[in-house]
Scaffold this motif. Structure first.
Motif, PDB file in Angstrom:
ATOM      1  N   GLU A   1       0.823  -1.174   0.111  1.00 50.32           N
ATOM      2  CA  GLU A   1       0.038  -0.006  -0.091  1.00 50.32           C
ATOM      3  C   GLU A   1       0.929   1.242  -0.171  1.00 50.32           C
ATOM      4  O   GLU A   1       1.942   1.248   0.573  1.00 50.32           O
ATOM      5  CB  GLU A   1      -1.120   0.058   1.350  1.00 50.32           C
ATOM      6  CG  GLU A   1      -0.260   0.377   2.735  1.00 50.32           C
ATOM      7  CD  GLU A   1       0.274  -1.015   3.272  1.00 50.32           C
ATOM      8  OE1 GLU A   1       0.705  -0.965   4.239  1.00 50.32           O
ATOM      9  OE2 GLU A   1       0.540  -1.864   2.492  1.00 50.32           O
ATOM     10  N   SER A   2       0.317   2.227  -0.811  1.00 46.56           N
ATOM     11  CA  SER A   2       1.068   3.327  -0.785  1.00 46.56           C
ATOM     12  C   SER A   2       0.167   4.756  -0.836  1.00 46.56           C
ATOM     13  O   SER A   2      -0.900   4.546  -1.236  1.00 46.56           O
ATOM     14  CB  SER A   2       1.996   3.429  -1.999  1.00 46.56           C
ATOM     15  OG  SER A   2       1.496   3.519  -3.091  1.00 46.56           O
ATOM     16  N   ILE A   3       0.584   5.729  -0.624  1.00 36.51           N
ATOM     17  CA  ILE A   3      -0.194   7.068  -0.986  1.00 36.51           C
ATOM     18  C   ILE A   3       0.230   7.800  -2.175  1.00 36.51           C
ATOM     19  O   ILE A   3       1.517   8.128  -2.425  1.00 36.51           O
ATOM     20  CB  ILE A   3      -0.022   8.058   0.300  1.00 36.51           C
ATOM     21  CG1 ILE A   3      -0.630   7.236   1.642  1.00 36.51           C
ATOM     22  CG2 ILE A   3      -0.872   9.332   0.253  1.00 36.51           C
ATOM     23  CD1 ILE A   3      -0.276   8.430   2.824  1.00 36.51           C
ATOM     24  N   LYS A   4      -0.687   8.078  -2.978  1.00 37.87           N
ATOM     25  CA  LYS A   4      -0.536   8.475  -4.319  1.00 37.87           C
ATOM     26  C   LYS A   4      -1.202  10.010  -4.397  1.00 37.87           C
ATOM     27  O   LYS A   4      -1.034  10.541  -5.346  1.00 37.87           O
ATOM     28  CB  LYS A   4      -1.165   7.879  -5.324  1.00 37.87           C
ATOM     29  CG  LYS A   4      -0.460   6.367  -5.347  1.00 37.87           C
ATOM     30  CD  LYS A   4      -0.521   5.347  -6.533  1.00 37.87           C
ATOM     31  CE  LYS A   4      -0.084   4.091  -6.333  1.00 37.87           C
ATOM     32  NZ  LYS A   4       1.339   4.088  -6.440  1.00 37.87           N
ATOM     33  N   ASN A   5      -1.920  10.690  -3.607  1.00 43.70           N
ATOM     34  CA  ASN A   5      -2.766  11.644  -3.656  1.00 43.70           C
ATOM     35  C   ASN A   5      -2.331  12.851  -3.110  1.00 43.70           C
ATOM     36  O   ASN A   5      -3.080  13.867  -2.881  1.00 43.70           O
ATOM     37  CB  ASN A   5      -4.312  11.539  -3.468  1.00 43.70           C
ATOM     38  CG  ASN A   5      -4.401  11.228  -1.845  1.00 43.70           C
ATOM     39  OD1 ASN A   5      -3.689  10.784  -1.142  1.00 43.70           O
ATOM     40  ND2 ASN A   5      -5.620  11.856  -1.276  1.00 43.70           N
ATOM     41  N   LEU A   6      -1.039  12.889  -2.755  1.00 44.01           N
ATOM     42  CA  LEU A   6      -0.549  14.028  -2.037  1.00 44.01           C
ATOM     43  C   LEU A   6       0.421  14.955  -2.896  1.00 44.01           C
ATOM     44  O   LEU A   6       0.908  14.187  -3.885  1.00 44.01           O
ATOM     45  CB  LEU A   6       0.397  13.576  -0.924  1.00 44.01           C
ATOM     46  CG  LEU A   6      -0.514  12.946   0.306  1.00 44.01           C
ATOM     47  CD1 LEU A   6       0.517  12.623   1.425  1.00 44.01           C
ATOM     48  CD2 LEU A   6      -1.685  13.836   0.775  1.00 44.01           C
ATOM     49  N   GLY A   7       0.557  16.055  -2.647  1.00 42.61           N
ATOM     50  CA  GLY A   7       1.636  16.957  -3.486  1.00 42.61           C
ATOM     51  C   GLY A   7       2.802  16.764  -3.019  1.00 42.61           C
ATOM     52  O   GLY A   7       3.610  15.633  -2.807  1.00 42.61           O
ATOM     53  N   ILE A   8       3.425  17.908  -2.694  1.00 36.11           N
ATOM     54  CA  ILE A   8       4.908  18.046  -2.320  1.00 36.11           C
ATOM     55  C   ILE A   8       4.948  17.448  -1.027  1.00 36.11           C
ATOM     56  O   ILE A   8       4.547  17.427   0.050  1.00 36.11           O
ATOM     57  CB  ILE A   8       5.379  19.565  -1.977  1.00 36.11           C
ATOM     58  CG1 ILE A   8       5.490  20.218  -3.569  1.00 36.11           C
ATOM     59  CG2 ILE A   8       6.800  19.725  -1.520  1.00 36.11           C
ATOM     60  CD1 ILE A   8       5.483  21.792  -3.542  1.00 36.11           C
TER      61      ILE A   8
END
Length: 207
Positions: A147-154
């Motif tokens: 699992e990973s987070i892909k919806n973040l910016g900087i």
């Protein structure tokens, strides 16, 4: 400006000693504790209910992203701090985190920290990779196994040598975890192969 709230979110199962270490490590700086428990003993659940604001009991069913997202959805903080149950914060990182979330520029969505493995053994070593452990509450995970987070910016990486996550499990235990992780990947690979899902076949083969 209103106070910036920090929620601690974790997905755990058993290992009372590890969970106690983890919770005691973060308690001084968090505003709430959210735990998703995927099948612990009554002893562990009793402890969790004594320290957490919310304890959600659910089956994992091989989907780590779903469990992590459940913890995020139940939280009320502006920022999320997360650890695995065998991890704690270094004293330096414990002091640094409140500063980070209060002074973070509006376009910064998360912070990566270094990690030191096997800190309870004679020869711990630092991880080459930096890991996302602090992020804005809008984050959501994807990927049932890795699992990973892909919806973040900087995302900024904190290079301070005093600020890192401590990983407490022994090498032998980590090897067992790796074998379980590999078995899960093989299961997912077989599943996507049966579906003819070429992108996911490549993804799980790579992993």
């Amino acid at each position: 400006m209103s106070e910036v709230r920090l929620s601690f979110c974790a997905v755990v199962k058993d290992s009372l000693k590890n969970i106690q270490q983890m919770i005691e490590s973060i308690q001084p700086i968090v505003d709430e504790i959210i735990i998703v428990d995927t099948g612990s003993s009554e002893e562990v659940l009793s402890y969790e209910n004594s320290v957490a604001d919310k304890v959600i009991q659910t089956e994992l069913n091989g989907n780590f992203a779903l469990a992590r997202n459940r913890s995020l959805e139940e939280s009320s903080g502006d920022w999320i701090l997360t650890l695995d149950s065998d991890e704690t914060l270094s004293p330096g990182l414990l002091q640094k985190i409140p500063e980070l979330i209060k002074s973070a520029p509006i376009d910064v969505d998360g912070f990566n920290f270094g990690e030191v493995h096997y800190v309870d053994e004679a020869s711990p070593f630092p991880d080459y990779w930096k890991h996302l452990r602090l992020y804005r509450s809008k984050a959501r995970y994807s990927g049932s196994v890795h699992e990973s987070i892909k919806n973040l910016g900087i995302r900024l990486t904190i290079e301070d040598e005093n600020c890192f996550v401590l990983h407490h499990n022994s090498r032998s235990h980590q090897y067992e975890k790796a074998m379980i992780y590999t078995a899960n990947l093989k299961r997912k690979l077989a599943e996507v192969e049966s579906q003819g899902n070429k992108p996911m076949i490549e993804y799980y083969t790579y992993k």
